[in-house]
Design an enzyme around this catalytic site. Structure first.
Site, PDB file in Angstrom:
ATOM      1  N   THR A 358       0.924  -1.146   0.044  1.00 26.09           N
ATOM      2  CA  THR A 358       0.046  -0.150   0.109  1.00 26.09           C
ATOM      3  C   THR A 358       0.941   1.264  -0.084  1.00 26.09           C
ATOM      4  OG1 THR A 358       0.060  -0.341   2.237  1.00 26.09           O
ATOM      5  CG2 THR A 358      -2.150  -1.047   1.232  1.00 26.09           C
ATOM      6  N   ARG A 359       0.413   2.332  -0.209  1.00 21.01           N
ATOM      7  CA  ARG A 359       1.108   3.751  -0.591  1.00 21.01           C
ATOM      8  C   ARG A 359       1.678   3.849   0.704  1.00 21.01           C
ATOM      9  NH1 ARG A 359      -3.088   7.643  -3.893  1.00 21.01           N
ATOM     10  NH2 ARG A 359      -2.835   6.318  -6.070  1.00 21.01           N
ATOM     11  N   ASP A 360       0.939   3.883   1.933  1.00 20.23           N
ATOM     12  CA  ASP A 360       1.698   4.291   3.285  1.00 20.23           C
ATOM     13  C   ASP A 360       2.975   3.519   3.413  1.00 20.23           C
ATOM     14  OD1 ASP A 360       0.058   1.990   3.622  1.00 20.23           O
ATOM     15  OD2 ASP A 360      -0.732   2.856   5.277  1.00 20.23           O
TER      16      ASP A 360
END
Lengths: 531, 224
Positions: A358-360
């Site tokens: 995921t982006r985070d």
């Protein structure tokens, strides 16, 4: 063109490409992701946060930059403003991006008189910068339920279930509306909407228009708003305060005419806040992918009016913001570049994270590499890691990048960087305000007759937003807010006052809070980084 | 200010001035005290608000571009020209049975185009004259497929001696084509499913789940 110092580092990327090509990097187990985020994600950097001392969210945590604005006075001398409404309307829409224009169109379709006021030009917004696409469950293997589950999981189960359900259920219908007004989504051979997968999504669900999805939708929306007489558009007129009546219900706004440099009041039966997020506050010093106007005005105005905020301590840092050349710092490299096999590579020529996390998690990993000295330094002192775009070209064939990402290709060709031959230096860029003003399924906030839609609204995405869900939510909740606001056209708006502001100021004073900031910000203080 | 900063002389909005090297036109304007707001948008070369006209040192040709993307170089002479006037037709596309056939009624000036090529100044490298030729000849698919990247900056319209606004003509064609395409079957199927409440049992199952059960369900789905 890359300077000498970076070319040496690029040579390492080139030399290790063959070795990295077949390399499979496993996804991190949940516990390790958690640890990575806690240590390196900016949302967990405690020094960057404090608890609010005032307002509906007293005690809640947010960044200093936002707390400064919420705990601030306006630079407006309220006693000098003439509160006699210069305009009177049914629905006042603040913000001229995708959510605002959609809300205005639907409110008008219900027979309401609409004024749309925006800080910059109509359409100048983050909507046009949504490159990748929009999520809607239209594929045969997909379902709204699956979309619901993916969205909640991406948001770490902190999104409001009823809002997520509303968004995913409305998804296919909102796509139908977009098709009806003439948005030309990419199709496959059978005429189906073409769908793609992305990070954290379990079915092909991203629909798009080349790599200019948001821009092409916004073009059509702007064309559509021009057709009728029912919507009056006021450009270069940002809102600087909401107004309320004796019951504390919202009934208009004070706008600032940037040209004439004077304030004026629009009275309305319902107000829709769609002024977007807060990327240009450059939280914790991060670069931002946001447009010039994204200064968090919506949360400031709504908060003073008593609205509850949700999740304002959570922001999305998009892993791949440009770090070189200087004038493009913060500009986004779309997630699709990683979905299609672009690897993240540090100064040693090594990969350090599965790019489909995921982006985070990707962002946290990049920050870790840079803090541990594995980053690459530019002549102006910025640090980043490489995104190996030539590898994408190698995997998918010559000419692929130019064909698949024409805009990105062109932007770099202008500065004599051929992304099919040279990698891009990237670092996380402040991309999205995950939280915002808490809304219900109709888009209404906790203040009566005050609605919010788009990035300004909160509660949908939880602590991390999946790709393509914001371009969906602006239309879904823009439409809902517009329809519900239009129903308020028989309301008696009552007297236009700034009572809520005076009450807020009294609280600030009694708590001995003094702030040097004035809010809303309206325009970012631009620091030319090269000086 | 770093000692290593190199300076260049440029002419900004008719004012000769020394600025640090490496700034874009917009940054140079800010740096020299111009409070530019009207020509600012995304700062990423996507919104088309910051159009500029310039002559480079030693050149005889006026060129056009975007202020947030054009980096100032020694001897550059540049002005901003945002919001150049172009005529946009007003129409209700949903009221037209075949909007493509009505293109000429809304944009009659298109047919005065004599293919002079003056409009080929596109910062997105679109061959505008080519697109207009396709439009004039009725090859709408060819025209539309070339303007996906149009950012509506209107530089092409500013050059047209016949006052054609290619960006609006192209947008009309894009919208009209989209409306004439058959409805996508996958979307039709999904809408029918939603309408017949095909997902209600699943929804009610999920509504009864606590967070932990839901998490387990997510994990199971990811495995698929």
């Amino acid at each position: 063109m890359y300077p000498e110092s970076l070319r040496d580092s690029i040579a390492i990327v080139d030399a290790t490409r063959e070795k990295r090509k077949g390399e499979a990097l496993p996804k991190l187990p949940g516990t390790e992701t958690e640890g990575l985020l806690r240590r390196y994600h900016p949302d967990y950097r405690e020094a960057g946060f404090r608890n609010l001392r005032i307002g509906a969210n007293r005690g809640d945590r947010t960044t200093h930059e936002i707390a400064d604005l919420l705990e601030a006075f306006s630079d407006l001398d309220h006693s000098k403003i003439n509160l006699d409404p210069e305009f009177d309307t049914d629905v006042l829409v603040l913000g001229g991006g995708g959510a605002g224009v959609t809300a205005a169109l639907f409110a008008e379709s219900m027979g309401a008189r609409v004024i749309l006021a925006t800080k910059l030009r109509l359409g100048n917004s983050n909507t046009i910068m949504a490159l990748g696409g929009l999520q809607a469950s239209v594929h045969g293997d997909d379902s709204p339920v699956r979309h619901f589950v993916d969205t909640l999981a991406a948001g770490k189960f902190t999104g409001k279930r009823e809002l997520v359900k509303t968004m995913v259920e409305d998804g296919p219908a909102i796509v139908r509306w977009l098709l009806e007004i003439g948005v030309d989504f990419d199709r496959d051979e059978e005429g189906n909407l073409a769908t793609r997968k992305a990070g954290g999504i379990t079915a092909p669900r991203i629909i798009s228009i080349g790599d200019y999805t948001g821009l092409n939708i916004m073009k059509v929306l702007k064309d559509e708003i021009r057709k009728g007489e029912g919507i009056e558009v006021m450009e270069f007129a940002p809102a600087v305060e909401l107004t309320t009546n004796g019951f504390g219900e919202c009934n208009g706004a004070v706008l600032f005419d940037l040209g004439r440099k004077r304030h004026f009041v629009v009275r309305a039966r319902a107000v829709i806040l769609a002024t977007g997020g807060s990327g240009r506050l450059h939280l914790q010093g991060f670069p931002s992918s946001n447009n010039f106007g994204a200064t968090g005005d919506a949360i400031v105005l709504a908060y003073r009016a008593g609205a509850r905020l949700e999740g304002i301590d959570s922001f999305q840092y998009h892993p791949t913001g440009v770090m070189f050349p200087d004038h493009m710092v913060g500009v986004l490299v779309t997630e699709a570049a990683r979905s299609l096999g672009g690897q993240l590579v540090n100064a040693q020529g090594e990969r350090f994270i599965n790019e489909l996390e995921t982006r985070d998690a990707c962002s946290a990993a990049i920050i870790r590499e840079c803090e541990e000295g594995n980053g690459v330094r530019t002549p102006s002192g910025k640090v980043g890691v490489w995104l190996d775009t030539p590898l994408i070209e190698e995997t998918h064939g010559t000419g692929f990048l130019k064909r698949r990402f024409p805009s990105m290709y062109r932007h770099f060709m202008r500065v004599k960087i051929d992304i099919s031959k040279r990698p891009l230096l990237t670092y996380p860029t402040l991309h999205y305000q995950n939280g915002g003003i808490l809304i219900d399924e109709t888009g209404e906030t906790t203040v009566r007759n005050l609605f919010a839609a788009g990035e300004a609204a909160g509660g949908i995405h939880g602590r991390n937003r999946a790709m393509g869900n914001s371009l969906l939510d602006i239309f879904v909740f823009g439409r809902r807010a517009g329809l519900e606001a239009a129903k308020r056209k028989y309301n008696v708006p009552g007297n236009v006052t700034l009572g809520h502001v005076y009450r807020y100021y009294d609280r600030l004073k009694s708590l001995r809070i003094s702030s040097v900031a004035t809010s809303p910000t309206l325009f970012p203080e631009f620091i030319v980084s090269k000086l | 200010m770093k000692n290593s900063t190199k300076f260049i002389i440029v002419e900004l909005e008719g004012r000769k001035i020394r600025i640090p090297q490496g700034l874009t036109v917009i940054e140079a304007l800010w740096d020299t005290g111009y409070d530019v707001k009207r020509g600012i948008g995304c700062l990423s070369g996507l919104c088309g608000a910051c159009t500029v006209a310039f002559i480079e040192k030693g050149s005889t040709k006026v060129k056009f571009g975007l202020g947030c993307q054009k980096v100032a170089e020694e001897g550059l002479n540049v002005i901003m020209m945002p919001c150049f006037p172009s005529r946009a037709a007003r129409y209700a596309m949903e009221a037209m049975a075949h909007p493509l056939e009505e293109l000429g009624a809304h944009y009659p000036e298109l047919y005065t185009c004599n293919d002079c090529g003056a409009c080929n100044v596109c910062p997105e490298w679109i061959n505008v004259a080519g697109v207009m030729k396709f439009a004039k000849d009725g090859d709408y698919e060819a025209a539309a497929s070339r303007v996906t990247d149009c950012i509506m900056c209107g530089l092409c319209a500013s050059r047209c001696p016949r006052s054609i606004a290619p960006q609006y003509v192209a947008l009309y064609i894009q919208r009209a084509l989209a409306r004439e395409r058959p409805f996508p079957p996958n979307l039709a199927k999904r809408l029918a499913q939603v309408e017949s409440l095909a997902y209600e049992t699943e929804w009610s199952r999920i509504a009864a789940m606590g967070d932990d059960e839901l998490k387990a369900l997510c994990a199971a789905m990811e495995g698929l």
